[in-house]
Design a protein around this motif. Structure first.
Motif, PDB file in Angstrom:
ATOM      1  N   TYR A   1       0.878  -1.167   0.000  1.00 16.07           N
ATOM      2  CA  TYR A   1       0.000   0.000   0.000  1.00 16.07           C
ATOM      3  C   TYR A   1       0.915   1.216   0.000  1.00 16.07           C
ATOM      4  N   VAL A   2       0.503   2.259  -0.678  1.00 18.92           N
ATOM      5  CA  VAL A   2       1.345   3.450  -0.796  1.00 18.92           C
ATOM      6  C   VAL A   2       0.572   4.674  -0.318  1.00 18.92           C
ATOM      7  N   VAL A   3       1.213   5.451   0.551  1.00 16.20           N
ATOM      8  CA  VAL A   3       0.694   6.740   0.993  1.00 16.20           C
ATOM      9  C   VAL A   3       1.771   7.749   0.625  1.00 16.20           C
ATOM     10  N   ASN A   4       1.408   8.730  -0.192  1.00 14.45           N
ATOM     11  CA  ASN A   4       2.443   9.655  -0.632  1.00 14.45           C
ATOM     12  C   ASN A   4       1.948  11.085  -0.745  1.00 14.45           C
ATOM     13  N   SER A   5       2.923  11.960  -0.703  1.00 13.53           N
ATOM     14  CA  SER A   5       2.669  13.376  -0.884  1.00 13.53           C
ATOM     15  C   SER A   5       2.512  13.649  -2.372  1.00 13.53           C
ATOM     16  N   HIS A   6       1.505  14.430  -2.711  1.00 11.09           N
ATOM     17  CA  HIS A   6       1.342  14.876  -4.097  1.00 11.09           C
ATOM     18  C   HIS A   6       1.340  16.405  -4.069  1.00 11.09           C
ATOM     19  N   ARG A   7       2.549  16.951  -4.169  1.00 13.32           N
ATOM     20  CA  ARG A   7       2.761  18.388  -4.002  1.00 13.32           C
ATOM     21  C   ARG A   7       1.944  19.218  -4.989  1.00 13.32           C
ATOM     22  N   ALA A   8       1.904  18.830  -6.257  1.00 15.22           N
ATOM     23  CA  ALA A   8       1.204  19.626  -7.272  1.00 15.22           C
ATOM     24  C   ALA A   8      -0.268  19.820  -6.911  1.00 15.22           C
ATOM     25  N   ALA A   9      -0.904  18.770  -6.405  1.00 18.83           N
ATOM     26  CA  ALA A   9      -2.319  18.855  -6.025  1.00 18.83           C
ATOM     27  C   ALA A   9      -2.487  19.311  -4.577  1.00 18.83           C
ATOM     28  N   ARG A  10      -1.368  19.360  -3.849  1.00 19.35           N
ATOM     29  CA  ARG A  10      -1.368  19.685  -2.414  1.00 19.35           C
ATOM     30  C   ARG A  10      -2.291  18.739  -1.651  1.00 19.35           C
ATOM     31  N   GLN A  11      -2.108  17.462  -1.962  1.00 16.70           N
ATOM     32  CA  GLN A  11      -2.886  16.406  -1.335  1.00 16.70           C
ATOM     33  C   GLN A  11      -1.946  15.296  -0.879  1.00 16.70           C
ATOM     34  N   ILE A  12      -2.450  14.455  -0.002  1.00 17.66           N
ATOM     35  CA  ILE A  12      -1.807  13.191   0.321  1.00 17.66           C
ATOM     36  C   ILE A  12      -2.657  12.126  -0.354  1.00 17.66           C
TER      37      ILE A  12
ATOM     38  N   ALA B   1      -3.008   4.567  -2.099  1.00 25.63           N
ATOM     39  CA  ALA B   1      -3.463   3.490  -2.976  1.00 25.63           C
ATOM     40  C   ALA B   1      -3.394   2.192  -2.176  1.00 25.63           C
ATOM     41  N   ALA B   2      -4.541   1.529  -2.045  1.00 19.83           N
ATOM     42  CA  ALA B   2      -4.624   0.277  -1.291  1.00 19.83           C
ATOM     43  C   ALA B   2      -5.872  -0.478  -1.729  1.00 19.83           C
ATOM     44  N   ASN B   3      -5.767  -1.784  -1.785  1.00 17.99           N
ATOM     45  CA  ASN B   3      -6.936  -2.616  -2.115  1.00 17.99           C
ATOM     46  C   ASN B   3      -7.608  -2.178  -3.418  1.00 17.99           C
ATOM     47  N   ARG B   4      -6.800  -1.845  -4.407  1.00 16.06           N
ATOM     48  CA  ARG B   4      -7.328  -1.407  -5.709  1.00 16.06           C
ATOM     49  C   ARG B   4      -8.223  -0.174  -5.607  1.00 16.06           C
ATOM     50  N   THR B   5      -7.968   0.637  -4.605  1.00 13.61           N
ATOM     51  CA  THR B   5      -8.727   1.861  -4.376  1.00 13.61           C
ATOM     52  C   THR B   5      -7.742   3.008  -4.186  1.00 13.61           C
ATOM     53  N   ALA B   6      -8.157   4.202  -4.595  1.00 12.66           N
ATOM     54  CA  ALA B   6      -7.321   5.389  -4.419  1.00 12.66           C
ATOM     55  C   ALA B   6      -8.080   6.425  -3.590  1.00 12.66           C
ATOM     56  N   TRP B   7      -7.350   7.092  -2.719  1.00 16.39           N
ATOM     57  CA  TRP B   7      -7.882   8.175  -1.910  1.00 16.39           C
ATOM     58  C   TRP B   7      -7.047   9.419  -2.186  1.00 16.39           C
ATOM     59  N   HIS B   8      -7.687  10.572  -2.143  1.00 14.95           N
ATOM     60  CA  HIS B   8      -6.990  11.856  -2.273  1.00 14.95           C
ATOM     61  C   HIS B   8      -7.420  12.713  -1.087  1.00 14.95           C
ATOM     62  N   PHE B   9      -6.490  12.969  -0.197  1.00 10.91           N
ATOM     63  CA  PHE B   9      -6.788  13.686   1.039  1.00 10.91           C
ATOM     64  C   PHE B   9      -6.367  15.152   0.935  1.00 10.91           C
TER      65      PHE B   9
END
Length: 110
Positions: free
Chosen positions: A49-60, A63-71
């Motif tokens: 599972y990957v939790v990462n910073s996405h600077r361009a979108a200013r989100q965290i 990706a886990a269990n074939r699902t994506a979250w944008h925080f």
């Protein structure tokens, strides 16, 4: 949207805190590693599972269990909240791991 400076002040410490919380669980089936701004959570079977910073979108992102979250950072809640489901980051990470392991998991901030 928060400023880039605010994002950096919030996102990177959040990822480090998540790593500490995962390490504190002392789960033999889970290995967590933070490299740069990417937190990998690896399970015994090799799945990750990957939790990462996405600077361009200013989100965290997660990706886990074939699902994506944008925080997004939500100031009123003082938390990272998924923009589609309304889930809080820590609760979503714990729920994804718990689902994978088949037992409850609770992450605690230290």
């Amino acid at each position: 949207m928060i400023s880039e400076r605010e994002y950096e002040e919030r996102a990177y410490p959040e990822l480090r805190a998540l790593l500490r919380a995962l390490d504190d669980l002392e789960l033999d089936e889970v290995e967590a590693e933070l490299s740069s701004d990417i937190l990998n959570i690896e399970f015994e079977d090799g799945s990750v599972y990957v939790v990462n910073s996405h600077r361009a979108a200013r989100q965290i992102w997660m990706a886990a269990n074939r699902t994506a979250w944008h925080f997004d950072w939500v100031e009123a809640r003082q938390a990272w909240i998924d923009d589609k489901r309304g889930e809080e980051l820590w609760a979503a990470v714990a729920a994804a791991i718990a689902e994978r392991l088949g037992r409850p998991v609770q992450l605690k901030r230290s």
